[in-house]
Structure formats: structure tokens, C-alpha cells
Design a protein around this motif. Structure first.
Motif, short mmCIF file in Angstrom:
data_model
loop_
_atom_site.label_atom_id
_atom_site.label_comp_id
_atom_site.label_asym_id
_atom_site.label_seq_id
_atom_site.Cartn_x
_atom_site.Cartn_y
_atom_site.Cartn_z
N LEU A 84 -34.94 -99.33 -3.02
CA LEU A 84 -36.01 -99.08 -3.99
C LEU A 84 -35.58 -98.06 -5.04
O LEU A 84 -35.94 -98.17 -6.22
CB LEU A 84 -37.28 -98.61 -3.27
CG LEU A 84 -37.90 -99.62 -2.29
CD1 LEU A 84 -39.17 -99.05 -1.67
CD2 LEU A 84 -38.20 -100.95 -2.96
N ASN A 85 -34.80 -97.06 -4.62
CA ASN A 85 -34.26 -96.10 -5.58
C ASN A 85 -33.42 -96.82 -6.63
O ASN A 85 -33.50 -96.52 -7.83
CB ASN A 85 -33.39 -95.05 -4.88
CG ASN A 85 -34.22 -94.06 -4.08
OD1 ASN A 85 -35.42 -93.98 -4.23
ND2 ASN A 85 -33.56 -93.32 -3.20
N GLY A 86 -32.60 -97.76 -6.16
CA GLY A 86 -31.75 -98.51 -7.08
C GLY A 86 -32.56 -99.35 -8.05
O GLY A 86 -32.26 -99.39 -9.25
N MET A 87 -33.59 -100.01 -7.54
CA MET A 87 -34.45 -100.82 -8.40
C MET A 87 -35.15 -99.95 -9.44
O MET A 87 -35.36 -100.36 -10.58
CB MET A 87 -35.49 -101.55 -7.55
CG MET A 87 -34.92 -102.61 -6.64
SD MET A 87 -36.16 -103.27 -5.49
CE MET A 87 -37.24 -104.15 -6.61
N GLU A 88 -35.49 -98.75 -9.04
CA GLU A 88 -36.26 -97.86 -9.89
C GLU A 88 -35.38 -97.20 -10.95
O GLU A 88 -35.79 -97.02 -12.10
CB GLU A 88 -36.89 -96.77 -9.01
CG GLU A 88 -38.06 -96.06 -9.59
CD GLU A 88 -38.77 -95.26 -8.52
OE1 GLU A 88 -39.99 -95.39 -8.42
OE2 GLU A 88 -38.10 -94.53 -7.77
N SER A 89 -34.15 -96.87 -10.56
CA SER A 89 -33.29 -96.07 -11.42
C SER A 89 -32.40 -96.89 -12.33
O SER A 89 -31.97 -96.40 -13.37
CB SER A 89 -32.40 -95.15 -10.57
OG SER A 89 -33.17 -94.37 -9.71
N GLU A 98 -30.73 -102.98 -14.21
CA GLU A 98 -29.64 -103.91 -14.52
C GLU A 98 -29.83 -105.17 -13.69
O GLU A 98 -30.21 -105.09 -12.52
CB GLU A 98 -28.30 -103.23 -14.20
CG GLU A 98 -27.10 -103.82 -14.88
CD GLU A 98 -26.52 -104.99 -14.11
OE1 GLU A 98 -25.85 -105.82 -14.73
OE2 GLU A 98 -26.74 -105.06 -12.89
N VAL A 99 -29.58 -106.33 -14.30
CA VAL A 99 -29.93 -107.60 -13.67
C VAL A 99 -29.29 -107.75 -12.30
O VAL A 99 -29.95 -108.12 -11.32
CB VAL A 99 -29.52 -108.79 -14.59
CG1 VAL A 99 -29.67 -110.11 -13.85
CG2 VAL A 99 -30.37 -108.79 -15.84
N THR A 100 -27.99 -107.46 -12.20
CA THR A 100 -27.28 -107.66 -10.93
C THR A 100 -27.83 -106.74 -9.85
O THR A 100 -28.03 -107.15 -8.71
CB THR A 100 -25.77 -107.42 -11.11
OG1 THR A 100 -25.30 -108.21 -12.20
CG2 THR A 100 -25.02 -107.83 -9.86
N VAL A 101 -28.08 -105.48 -10.21
CA VAL A 101 -28.63 -104.53 -9.24
C VAL A 101 -30.00 -105.00 -8.78
O VAL A 101 -30.30 -105.01 -7.58
CB VAL A 101 -28.73 -103.11 -9.85
CG1 VAL A 101 -29.46 -102.16 -8.90
CG2 VAL A 101 -27.34 -102.56 -10.16
N GLN A 102 -30.85 -105.40 -9.72
CA GLN A 102 -32.20 -105.85 -9.37
C GLN A 102 -32.15 -107.06 -8.44
O GLN A 102 -32.89 -107.14 -7.46
CB GLN A 102 -32.98 -106.21 -10.64
CG GLN A 102 -33.18 -105.07 -11.62
CD GLN A 102 -34.32 -104.15 -11.22
OE1 GLN A 102 -35.00 -104.38 -10.24
NE2 GLN A 102 -34.53 -103.10 -11.98
N ARG A 103 -31.26 -108.00 -8.75
CA ARG A 103 -31.15 -109.20 -7.92
C ARG A 103 -30.67 -108.84 -6.51
O ARG A 103 -31.23 -109.30 -5.51
CB ARG A 103 -30.20 -110.21 -8.55
CG ARG A 103 -30.14 -111.54 -7.79
CD ARG A 103 -29.03 -112.44 -8.29
NE ARG A 103 -29.17 -112.76 -9.70
CZ ARG A 103 -28.34 -112.37 -10.65
NH1 ARG A 103 -27.28 -111.63 -10.36
NH2 ARG A 103 -28.55 -112.70 -11.91
#
Length: 803
Positions: A480-485, A488-493
Motif C-alpha cells: 500500500l505504501n508503494g501504491m500511495e507513494s 507508476e503503472v508497473t508499480v501499481q499493477r
């Protein structure tokens, strides 16, 4: 399996106090500045923990708000004692260090604190008489001061274009300083003059600093036991200086010297080194780094057999060596034909690296990441970083994470391949290392991409039994930290895919609001990435399925209903009925279940128009029809909203769908359910001329009689309350019949699930009373008796007779 040991009382108390500062430790002065309560006195063990945990919470916890005057709590050393603190990122500003200037700090680590300016250099002088260990790693602006004081706004980031470099600062007076990290310091700082006053340095980190003349290092040849020269462009002159540092026992990149502790990085190791130096008469472990990032720049220096032999000869007590990233000449290794056969050995005499055959003992650590040597058979070291196997890769991640994201991301990428293609044998270690890397480098794209991808494979069902609840929650937090911070498309996916590995909603409930908010932000109709939309809608659907009504109402208020309707509208415009379209209707079906507010929201935002348009545009899409009719069944259950369904157009559509054979009986069943609730309001509520109420009733009877009572269902009831309310009434016998048929079907096909539910919700007395009603049809009564019989038999069969 990883332990689910609860947090310590100290950890729980620290967390609570930090989240409730003005109600526990301090109070607000002038509604702004924090002040410590006058009757509180805290030792260094507690103060250090409070500060370090505060930094961790600010960087890792989304729901934690930093307080501007937090450090003012520790301004008076008479009531609070700070000794060892680690501060990082943009959290720390000049005024924060100024607030604690009276403290007798022994250890101060400042990592990537880019908001610090030359003002903080002056504050550092306040700690000069006590400071033993200091890190200024990545504090790029700390050697800059304003050219015209007051010319830049206080709150803006330090901008070198309006700053001048401070060249007259030195470490004069820092008599106790033993460990110093100046890694990634800005170009132009005169390192030699800066360091000259330090007489007894034991550990020095000059990562990323370029100096053509390293002769100044020899002033510490009798004291220096740890030297980091990562990414320094070396020459033969540098090597000649290094081999004069005869106290060095450890030549290592990020691999720490002895004693090695699991999870230790270079700075923890160096700290251990300093502690040993300050407590024993002779140094026990030493550290030197000549490793580099092979992708950083063109680099002509090559490690030769002669150079490695010099290390072994001149640094006779070598304990660890890291030459990661270097070009190694082939004459350093033994040919395959000359390698000794048999089991892999760490004995120097059998070494596949020729110069290391002269070692007195195996090295504790040997860094060979991204070199050809890591693939040799006999390597004389207990721990090796490299890319040959899982053990080497994990050693690399462990060693390089804290300050070298560029190396860490490539090591994690290797772990990703191992987890994807093979089986990860050290799962818990791998998971913890990836979690640490993601926490440490929240804003680094490469780490976030490779880390989130690795987590997807490390959390799949194959490894699930080995993971504790606590560990899986940590994974969810960093995802969730990654999604929030990082948008970027690849990270979100990758993050969305990883969440799919968890039991939803159960495992995500502790972060329920946050995960919904993040998914809704992803589901922007303008986003072009279809795969992310599909995964995010699937997750949203799962999150609102099988949760209580309070959760559904909360999510509805976040904009869930509106977001789904916008997605549907976009798909309609594109004339596409795909998984996103179907999942969106399914999600609306789930979120409106027994939730009147969400049903009203659906109507208010043109939901019925979208329903009709979808029905017209996609007449053959059976699952779509089922989801839409299921949703409208929820709307029809709300008495206050039913008048909005009472139009000739809507009633005609529902009536026509009674004859649908789409998805078995589901579309017909749901259409009949919608009409049953409308009929329940009585003839006086039938405010349309066409179609007539009696005509619709006849079509409903015909539809119900056509259904197979043993039909398996694609539906999931959490409560029978909306059905049961149709039993004790005589206004609409067909509604009564539909409700009875629904109960009969469910308790017949799924007795284990639905018999207890019907009994629990008081359905048996209602059925018995209905049988006595004169207005009820005979066939309805017969069916009711069969329902009662089914549930009675089930109750007897499952009765506890153990006593």
C-alpha cells in the motif's frame, strides 16, 4: 513458519505515545508548539526509541501525521536524554537539529536529509565533545548556505542555484569522533582539509566521492579499520595507499566485518566496529570498500591478479573483501580443468581465485556481485554476495539495501527470477529483506518495481503456510505504501496483483479504508492501462463482498458507486463489454446489498439509464444481465426508492426479462424479485397504465413455475430478511410465492448453509403462520411445508447428542 509473537509492551507503548503526543508525553503551547509535561523524565533508552520510531512511522505509516515541533520535546537534557538517533529523508530540517542541540549525542545518523543546510553544520558543533559516530550520507545540501540570507523562503527546498558552498567548515574539536560517513557528499567540498583535524578515525565512508589523491588517508594508517570507497574511481595510486592501511582487516563493499549478525548492513557493522574499538585495547574487526556500481559510468580500472595478491600480502589479517562491480581479469581465476574436484570448499588452499590461496583463513564475507568470480566453484568465504544462486543473491540484498538502491534493485530482480522460475528456499528471509528494501526506498522507482514484482511471487499460495499473520500484514503495508507513494503503472499493477494473493476482505480488513481509497484513485476512467483497471475493479468487488453494512456505507461515501458508474459509462461509450464492465456491475450489486444509501446513490447518478443502455447495447451478455438485475433487486428492497422504479419503461423491461433463459434461472429470478417487491406495495402504488398489474402478475407466476427447484445458484445471501418480509402479507400472493420458492430452492440445494440461516432469522414461525393464511395459494403452502420439513430434518441430523 514465521512467528506471530505479539509486539512487546515497550513497542506498543511507544507507538501509542507517538500517536497521542499531546495526550501522553506533552502538551501544546499556544496550540502549536509541543512541550514535555514538567513531571516527565525519560532516560536515553526511551528517548532514542521514541525518536527512531517516530522517524519510522513518518516514513512507513500512511495514517501517521508528523508534528512540526516534535523534536522540541527533547530540547532540555535535564528531562530527556538522547544518545543514539537515526534520522532520514525530508522529515528533518535545520530547526529540528537546533531543537536538540543541548543533547550529548554519541551517535547521529542523517540519511538523505536534503532539507538540511549549512545551518545544521553549525548545530553539529554542539555535539562535537560527545559525538563518536556521525553519518551525513546523502545530505546533499548540508554544505550550502544562502548567498543572501532571507532571500529564499524557509519552507522551500534548498536550491543550490541560490546557495554558496561552505568550504571553511572542518571537524575541528570533534575529538571523540571515530566513525564518519560522508557518502554521496556534493562535489566541491574539500575533503582533505575537512577531515584533517580528526586524529583517530577508525571508520570512514567516502562513497561516491572522487579524489585523485588519496594519500591523505595515510594519516590514519594506525587507526583506520574501516574504509568505504564505493564508486570512487580507483587508480594504481589509490591501491598503493590502501595497502598502507595495515590495520585494515576487512576489505568489503557493503559486507560488514566480524562479528556478522543476520540482517546487518555496513553501517550497523561499522557501529559494532566502533563499539569494539572504544571498549577494547586492540581492534577486532575492520572494513574497507572498493566496490562499485558497474552501470554508473565508464570505468577503465581493472582488478588484476597483482592487485588482489597485494591485498592478501599487505593486509594480512583480511576478514572480508568486496570487489563487486569491478572488471576482473581472467588470470585471477583457476581454469575449470585445474579446479579441484569434489564438494564445494571454502578452504583457501582449494580456492578457485588464485590470489586468495595465500589467505590464512576463509574470509567472513566476500562481495562478488556482478563479477565473473561469483560463479566459480571454490570461494574462500563464509558469505558471498553474487548472482550465482539464491544464497548469494540474498546476501547481496542484505548487504546493499540501506544506502545502495541501484544495486539493491538489481539483486531483487535476480530474486524475482528465482521465485518465478524456481522455488525460493529461504522464503522468510527473502520476504523480510524485500520488505526492508521497499520501506527504505519508498520513492525509488527501480526498487519499487522489482520489489513489488518479487512480492507477488513470494506471497502466492505455494508459500502461504510458511507466512505468519504479522508477516503478511507487513507485506500489505509496504504494498500500500508503494501504491500511495509511486504512481507508476508497473508499480501499481504489481501491487494490485500482489494484493490478489491475500484472502479478501479478511486479510485486508485492518487497512480497509486505506486500500479502498487507493483502489478508487487508481480507477480513474481516463487511465488507459486496462490491466490495472481490471485487477483494481476485481479487488474492489472482493472488498465489498461479505462485509458488514457499515463498511459498505463508508466505502460508498468515498465515491465507490460513482466511480463504478463512470467506468461503466466509459465502456458504454466505447461499446465494450469486458471484465471491467461486468466486474463494475458486480461490485455495485455487492455494495448496494442491504445498504439503502448506496442504492439511492445509484439512482441519483443515472444508474437506471446506464442499466437500460447496457441492456440495449449488449443483449447477449448473460453475466452482465445477471449482475445488473441482482443490483436492481437490492434497489427494489428499499421501500422509499421503489416509486422511482415505477415507470412503464422499467416495468416492461423487468417483465420481459422474466422469460430470459440467460445464466440459467438467474436473470429471470432476479427480475421476478424486483417485481415481487414492487407488487408488495399493493395496487394503489401501481401508478402506471401499461403494463397492467394483473398482466405482470400472470407472467411472474408463469416464470416461477418454469424454474427447476433444484437449480444450482450463482448467488450468495448473507441474510433472508428482504425475502422473509414478503411472507406475512396478503396483498401480493405472487410475491409470497416467489419468496417461498427462493427459500425452498436454497435450503434444498445448499442445506448446510441456508437451513441454519433460515432458522436463526426466525423464518420457521413465519412460514407456519403463512400456511394458515386464507389468501396464500395452495401451492405456496405446500412449498412452505417442504421448507419447514427440510429445516426440521437438518436440525435433527445436526443435533448434539454427545451428552
Amino acid at each position: 513458519m514465521a512467528s506471530d509473537t505479539p509486539e512487546s509492551l515497550m513497542a506498543l507503548c511507544t507507538d501509542f505515545c507517538l500517536r497521542n503526543l499531546d495526550g501522553t508525553l506533552g502538551y501544546l503551547l499556544d496550540k502549536e508548539t509541543l512541550r514535555l509535561h514538567p513531571d516527565i523524565f525519560l532516560p536515553s533508552e526511551i528517548c532514542d526509541r521514541l525518536v527512531n520510531e517516530y522517524v519510522e512511522l513518518v516514513n512507513a505509516a500512511c495514517n501517521f501525521e508528523p508534528h512540526e515541533s516534535f523534536f522540541s520535546l527533547f530540547s532540555d537534557p535535564r528531562s530527556t536524554r538522547l544518545s543514539r538517533i537515526h534520522l532520514r529523508e525530508d522529515l528533518v530540517q535545520d530547526q529540528d537539529l537546533e531543537a536538540i542541540r543541548k543533547q550529548d549525542l554519541v551517535e547521529l545518523y542523517l540519511t538523505n536529509c536534503e532539507k538540511l543546510s549549512a545551518k545544521s553544520l553549525q548545530t553539529l558543533r554542539s555535539f562535537s565533545h560527545t559525538l563518536v559516530s556521525l553519518s551525513l550520507f546523502g545530505c546533499a545540501n548540508i554544505f550550502y548556505e544562502e548567498e543572501n540570507p532571507g532571500g529564499c523562503e524557509d519552507e522551500c527546498l534548498v536550491n543550490p542555484t541560490c546557495q554558496v558552498l561552505v568550504k571553511d567548515f572542518t571537524f575541528e574539536g570533534f575529538s571523540r569522533l571515530r566513525f564518519l560517513n560522508l557518502g554521496r557528499m556534493i562535489d566541491g567540498v574539500p575533503v582533505e582539509s575537512l577531515l584533517r583535524p580528526l586524529n583517530s578515525l577508525a571508520a570512514l565512508d567516502l562513497s561516491g566521492i572522487q579524489t585523485s589523491d588519496a594519500a591523505f588517508l595515510t594519516q590514519w594508517k594506525d587507526s583506520l579499520v574501516s574504509l568505504v570507497l564505493y564508486n570512487m574511481d580507483l587508480s594504481d595510486d589509490h591501491i598503493r595507499v590502501i595497502v598502507q592501511l595495515h590495520k585494515l582487516r576487512s576489505v568489503a563493499g557493503m559486507g560488514p566485518p566480524l562479528p556478522w549478525t543476520e540482517g546487518a548492513g555496513v553501517y550497523e557493522a561499522a557501529q559494532t566496529c566502533v563499539q569494539l574499538l572504544t571498549s577494547t585495547p586492540t581492534p577486532i574487526s575492520r572494513h574497507l570498500d572498493i566496490s562499485r556500481d558497474r552501470l554508473s559510468s565508464y570505468y577503465k580500472f581493472k582488478l588484476t591478479r597483482k592487485v588482489l595478491s597485494l591485498f592478501v600480502q599487505k593486509l594480512g589479517n583480511l576478514m572480508s573483501l568486496d570487489i563487486s562491480g569491478h572488471m576482473i581479469l581472467e588470470n585471477c581465476s583457476i581454469s575449470k580443468m585445474d579446479e579441484e574436484a569434489g564438494q564445494t570448499s571454502i578452504e583457501p588452499s582449494k580456492s578457485s581465485i588464485m590470489p586468495f590461496r595465500a589467505l590464512k583463513r576463509p574470509l567472513q564475507f566476500l562481495g562478488l556481485f556482478e563479477t565473473s568470480l561469483c560463479r566459480l566453484t571454490h570461494i574462500p568465504a563464509y558469505k558471498v554476495s553474487g548472482d550465482k544462486n539464491e544464497e548469494q543473491v540474498l546476501n547481496a540484498i542484505e548487504a546493499y539495501t540501506e544506502h545502495r538502491p541501484e544495486i539493491t534493485s538489481r539483486a531483487i530482480n535476480l530474486l524475482f527470477d528465482i521465485a518465478r522460475i524456481e522455488r525460493c528456499n529461504q522464503l522468510l528471509r527473502a520476504l523480510k529483506l524485500v520488505i526492508t528494501a521497499l520501506k527504505c526506498h519508498k520513492y525509488d522507482k527501480n526498487v519499487q518495481v522489482t520489489g513489488s514484482a518479487a512480492l507477488f511471487y513470494l506471497t502466492n499460495s505455494e508459500y502461504r503456510s510458511e507466512q505468519s499473520v504479522k508477516l503478511r500484514r507487513q507485506v500489505i503495508q509496504v504494498v500500500l505504501n508503494g501504491m500511495e507513494s509511486y504512481q507508476e503503472v508497473t508499480v501499481q499493477r504489481n501491487c494490485c496483483l500482489t494484493l490478489c494473493n491475500f484472502s479478501i476482505p479478511e486479510e485486508l480488513e485492518f487497512q480497509y479504508r486505506r486500500v479502498n481509497e487507493l483502489l478508487l484513485s487508481i480507477l480513474n476512467p481516463t487511465r488507459q492501462d486496462e490491466s490495472i483497471q481490471r485487477i483494481a475493479v476485481h479487488l474492489c468487488n472482493a472488498l465489498v463482498c461479505q462485509v458488514d453494512n457499515d463498511h459498505k456505507e463508508a466505502v460508498g461515501k468515498m465515491g465507490f458507486v460513482v466511480t463504478m458508474l463512470k467506468l461503466i459509462q466509459k465502456k458504454l461509450l466505447d461499446k465494450i463489454c469486458d471484465q471491467v464492465m461486468e466486474f463494475s456491475w458486480s461490485a455495485l450489486w455487492n455494495i448496494t446489498d442491504e445498504t439503502p444509501d448506496n442504492c439511492e446513490m445509484f439512482l441519483n447518478f443515472n444508474g437506471m439509464k446506464l442499466f437500460l443502455d447496457c441492456l440495449k447495447e449488449f443483449p447477449e451478455k448473460q453475466e452482465l444481465h445477471r449482475n445488473m438485475l441482482g443490483l436492481l433487486g437490492n434497489v427494489a428492497e428499499v421501500k422509499e426508492l421503489r416509486p422511482q422504479l415505477m415507470t412503464s419503461q422499467f416495468i416492461s423491461v423487468f417483465s420481459n426479462l422474466l422469460e430470459s433463459k440467460a445464466d440459467g434461472i438467474e436473470v429471470s429470478y432476479n427480475a421476478c424479485g424486483v417485481l415481487s417487491h414492487i407488487m408488495f406495495d399493493g395496487p394503489e402504488a401501481w401508478g402506471i397504465c401499461e403494463p397492467q398489474r394483473e398482466e405482470v402478475e400472470e407472467r411472474m407466476w408463469a416464470a416461477i413455475q418454469s424454474w427447476d427447484i433444484n437449480s444450482r445458484r450463482n448467488i450468495n445471501y448473507r441474510s433472508f430478511e428482504p425475502i422473509l418480509r414478503l411472507l406475512p402479507q396478503g396483498i401480493s400472493p405472487v410475491s409470497q410465492h416467489w419468496a417461498t420458492w427462493a427459500l425452498y430452492n436454497l435450503v434444498s440445494v445448499y442445506p448446510d448453509k441456508y437451513c441454519p440461516l433460515l432458522i436463526k432469522e426466525g423464518g420457521m414461525p413465519l412460514l407456519k403462520d403463512m400456511i394458515k393464511m386464507a389468501t396464500a395459494r395452495q401451492e405456496t403452502k405446500e412449498m412452505a411445508r417442504k421448507v419447514i420439513e427440510h429445516c426440521s430434518n437438518f436440525k435433527e441430523e445436526n443435533m448434539d447428542t454427545s451428552r
